[in-house]
Design a protein around this motif. Structure first.
Motif, PDB file in Angstrom:
ATOM      1  N   ALA A 112      54.468  42.109  52.286  1.00  8.98           N
ATOM      2  CA  ALA A 112      53.972  40.754  52.458  1.00  8.98           C
ATOM      3  C   ALA A 112      52.866  40.489  51.449  1.00  8.98           C
ATOM      4  O   ALA A 112      52.067  41.377  51.134  1.00  8.98           O
ATOM      5  N   MET A 113      52.826  39.269  50.940  1.00  9.80           N
ATOM      6  CA  MET A 113      51.778  38.890  49.994  1.00  9.80           C
ATOM      7  C   MET A 113      50.440  38.845  50.714  1.00  9.80           C
ATOM      8  O   MET A 113      50.368  38.411  51.865  1.00  9.80           O
ATOM      9  N   PRO A 114      49.376  39.307  50.052  1.00 11.11           N
ATOM     10  CA  PRO A 114      48.069  39.256  50.707  1.00 11.11           C
ATOM     11  C   PRO A 114      47.630  37.813  50.935  1.00 11.11           C
ATOM     12  O   PRO A 114      47.840  36.951  50.090  1.00 11.11           O
ATOM     13  N   THR A 115      47.037  37.596  52.077  1.00 10.71           N
ATOM     14  CA  THR A 115      46.545  36.258  52.374  1.00 10.71           C
ATOM     15  C   THR A 115      45.157  36.095  51.788  1.00 10.71           C
ATOM     16  O   THR A 115      44.540  37.057  51.336  1.00 10.71           O
ATOM     17  N   LYS A 116      44.656  34.866  51.816  1.00 13.09           N
ATOM     18  CA  LYS A 116      43.328  34.598  51.269  1.00 13.09           C
ATOM     19  C   LYS A 116      42.262  35.409  51.987  1.00 13.09           C
ATOM     20  O   LYS A 116      41.321  35.870  51.381  1.00 13.09           O
ATOM     21  N   SER A 117      42.411  35.599  53.294  1.00 14.95           N
ATOM     22  CA  SER A 117      41.383  36.324  54.044  1.00 14.95           C
ATOM     23  C   SER A 117      41.298  37.778  53.590  1.00 14.95           C
ATOM     24  O   SER A 117      40.231  38.372  53.623  1.00 14.95           O
ATOM     25  N   GLU A 118      42.419  38.356  53.164  1.00 14.14           N
ATOM     26  CA  GLU A 118      42.384  39.727  52.663  1.00 14.14           C
ATOM     27  C   GLU A 118      41.674  39.811  51.315  1.00 14.14           C
ATOM     28  O   GLU A 118      41.063  40.818  51.000  1.00 14.14           O
ATOM     29  N   ARG A 119      41.756  38.766  50.528  1.00 10.43           N
ATOM     30  CA  ARG A 119      41.099  38.758  49.221  1.00 10.43           C
ATOM     31  C   ARG A 119      39.588  38.585  49.361  1.00 10.43           C
ATOM     32  O   ARG A 119      38.833  38.976  48.494  1.00 10.43           O
ATOM     33  N   THR A 120      39.143  37.959  50.430  1.00  4.83           N
ATOM     34  CA  THR A 120      37.720  37.707  50.608  1.00  4.83           C
ATOM     35  C   THR A 120      37.077  38.659  51.598  1.00  4.83           C
ATOM     36  O   THR A 120      35.891  38.536  51.886  1.00  4.83           O
ATOM     37  N   ASP A 121      37.830  39.626  52.088  1.00  4.12           N
ATOM     38  CA  ASP A 121      37.298  40.594  53.047  1.00  4.12           C
ATOM     39  C   ASP A 121      37.009  41.905  52.318  1.00  4.12           C
ATOM     40  O   ASP A 121      37.932  42.590  51.868  1.00  4.12           O
ATOM     41  N   PRO A 122      35.737  42.293  52.195  1.00  3.08           N
ATOM     42  CA  PRO A 122      35.431  43.520  51.455  1.00  3.08           C
ATOM     43  C   PRO A 122      35.922  44.796  52.136  1.00  3.08           C
ATOM     44  O   PRO A 122      36.037  45.835  51.498  1.00  3.08           O
ATOM     45  N   LYS A 123      36.273  44.714  53.409  1.00  2.00           N
ATOM     46  CA  LYS A 123      36.828  45.898  54.081  1.00  2.00           C
ATOM     47  C   LYS A 123      38.281  46.137  53.691  1.00  2.00           C
ATOM     48  O   LYS A 123      38.810  47.220  53.878  1.00  2.00           O
ATOM     49  N   LYS A 124      38.928  45.126  53.104  1.00  7.99           N
ATOM     50  CA  LYS A 124      40.312  45.257  52.660  1.00  7.99           C
ATOM     51  C   LYS A 124      40.438  45.195  51.144  1.00  7.99           C
ATOM     52  O   LYS A 124      41.489  45.492  50.599  1.00  7.99           O
ATOM     53  N   ASN A 125      39.377  44.795  50.447  1.00 13.49           N
ATOM     54  CA  ASN A 125      39.413  44.610  48.999  1.00 13.49           C
ATOM     55  C   ASN A 125      38.351  45.510  48.354  1.00 13.49           C
ATOM     56  O   ASN A 125      37.159  45.231  48.435  1.00 13.49           O
TER      57      ASN A 125
END
Length: 117
Positions: free
Chosen positions: A5-18
């Motif tokens: 699945a393509m990463p959502t915007k929240s994953e791009r702005t979450d430092p625990k996932k990025n």
């Protein structure tokens, strides 16, 4: 095999996932810290295991983005209003008249500088 699945915007702005975002946040708080110190803080705060080379890469990219050179806007592509040969010919004729009227090149340049400022 199912497509990821393509990463959502929240994953791009979450430092625990990025990881990169986590590194940038730590570097913003501690710009003079060594890479090993940054890696330790990222591991402690966000849980990412990071190689110091990744930190150096992110630092380099940040420095490339802000290298201090002025950026040209896309609208300032054509700085000269001279878009045709006819306009150039008219400008040359006007310059010749200015030289005749002032008598010398230094006088013409002085007048142009005075008018420009």
């Amino acid at each position: 095999m199912a497509k990821k699945a393509m990463p959502t915007k929240s994953e791009r702005t979450d430092p625990k996932k990025n990881k990169s975002l986590a590194i940038r946040l730590v570097l913003k708080r501690k710009p003079t810290a060594k890479a090993s110190e940054v890696a330790a803080v990222v591991k402690k705060e966000f849980g990412h295991t990071i190689n110091p080379n990744q930190i150096y890469m992110i630092k380099t990219k940040a420095n490339m983005a802000s290298d201090g050179r002025p950026r040209k806007s896309s609208s300032a592509r054509n700085d000269t209003p001279m878009t045709s040969a006819a306009l150039w010919v008219d400008a040359i004729k006007t310059a010749r008249q200015l030289l005749k009227a002032t008598g010398s090149m230094p006088n013409a340049v002085a007048i142009l500088k005075a008018v420009d400022s």
